[in-house]
Write a protein that holds these residues in place. Structure first.
Motif, PDB file in Angstrom:
ATOM      1  N   ARG A 229       0.843  -1.199   0.000  1.00 12.99           N
ATOM      2  CA  ARG A 229       0.000   0.000   0.000  1.00 12.99           C
ATOM      3  C   ARG A 229       0.879   1.251   0.000  1.00 12.99           C
ATOM      4  O   ARG A 229       0.652   2.193  -0.753  1.00 12.99           O
ATOM      5  N   ALA A 230       1.898   1.250   0.843  1.00 16.47           N
ATOM      6  CA  ALA A 230       2.815   2.396   0.896  1.00 16.47           C
ATOM      7  C   ALA A 230       3.538   2.559  -0.434  1.00 16.47           C
ATOM      8  O   ALA A 230       3.734   3.692  -0.909  1.00 16.47           O
ATOM      9  N   HIS A 231       3.915   1.460  -1.050  1.00  8.92           N
ATOM     10  CA  HIS A 231       4.594   1.500  -2.346  1.00  8.92           C
ATOM     11  C   HIS A 231       3.700   2.165  -3.395  1.00  8.92           C
ATOM     12  O   HIS A 231       4.148   3.031  -4.157  1.00  8.92           O
ATOM     13  N   GLY A 232       2.441   1.771  -3.431  1.00  9.73           N
ATOM     14  CA  GLY A 232       1.487   2.379  -4.367  1.00  9.73           C
ATOM     15  C   GLY A 232       1.268   3.852  -4.083  1.00  9.73           C
ATOM     16  O   GLY A 232       1.183   4.671  -5.002  1.00  9.73           O
TER      17      GLY A 232
ATOM     18  N   VAL B  29       0.935  16.624  -0.501  1.00  9.62           N
ATOM     19  CA  VAL B  29       1.071  16.471   0.952  1.00  9.62           C
ATOM     20  C   VAL B  29       0.132  15.389   1.478  1.00  9.62           C
ATOM     21  O   VAL B  29       0.519  14.590   2.338  1.00  9.62           O
ATOM     22  N   GLN B  30      -1.076  15.315   0.958  1.00  4.20           N
ATOM     23  CA  GLN B  30      -2.001  14.266   1.395  1.00  4.20           C
ATOM     24  C   GLN B  30      -1.455  12.883   1.069  1.00  4.20           C
ATOM     25  O   GLN B  30      -1.535  11.964   1.889  1.00  4.20           O
ATOM     26  N   GLN B  31      -0.875  12.726  -0.120  1.00  6.28           N
ATOM     27  CA  GLN B  31      -0.296  11.439  -0.482  1.00  6.28           C
ATOM     28  C   GLN B  31       0.926  11.121   0.373  1.00  6.28           C
ATOM     29  O   GLN B  31       1.123   9.966   0.774  1.00  6.28           O
TER      30      GLN B  31
ATOM     31  N   VAL C  62       1.535   7.807   2.775  1.00  5.07           N
ATOM     32  CA  VAL C  62       2.727   6.954   2.720  1.00  5.07           C
ATOM     33  C   VAL C  62       3.339   6.829   4.110  1.00  5.07           C
ATOM     34  O   VAL C  62       3.665   5.724   4.566  1.00  5.07           O
ATOM     35  N   SER C  63       3.476   7.944   4.772  1.00 13.11           N
ATOM     36  CA  SER C  63       4.079   7.949   6.100  1.00 13.11           C
ATOM     37  C   SER C  63       3.281   7.079   7.075  1.00 13.11           C
ATOM     38  O   SER C  63       3.855   6.273   7.818  1.00 13.11           O
TER      39      SER C  63
END
Length: 97
Positions: free
Chosen positions: A27-30, A49-51, A55-56
């Motif tokens: 999920r983080a990779h995507g 920033v939302q993306q 990821v974080s």
């Protein structure tokens, strides 16, 4: 093997935890791919920033899952060879906080 690697190995012995960790990392990779695409397409700052936030959070959750699984194993069998001690797990947990 480093202490962090030993802790990660402990979490990866549990197939269910391994699956959950891998899913969070995918999920983080995507989401990271979406951040890169947004930056390259000159997307609005808010979208980038939302993306990045997503990821974080996904990476943090994966890290906490690794630590919580290792903690469960440590509590279940504190004398396990190659296992993590509570102080090491606390240090790892705080590195994510």
């Amino acid at each position: 093997m480093t202490d962090v690697t030993a802790t990660a190995d402990a979490a990866l012995h549990d197939p269910d935890a391994q699956r959950k960790i891998a899913n969070r990392l995918r999920r983080a990779h995507g989401q990271l791919a979406a951040v890169i695409a947004a930056v390259e397409s000159d997307a609005a700052c808010r979208d980038v920033v939302q993306q990045l936030s997503a990821v974080s959070k996904a990476l943090d959750r994966a890290g906490f899952l690794v630590i919580s699984t290792a903690l469960k194993e440590c509590l279940a069998d504190p004398q396990a060879e190659g296992g993590s001690n509570p102080e090491e797990l606390e240090k790892l947990f705080l590195s994510l906080a």
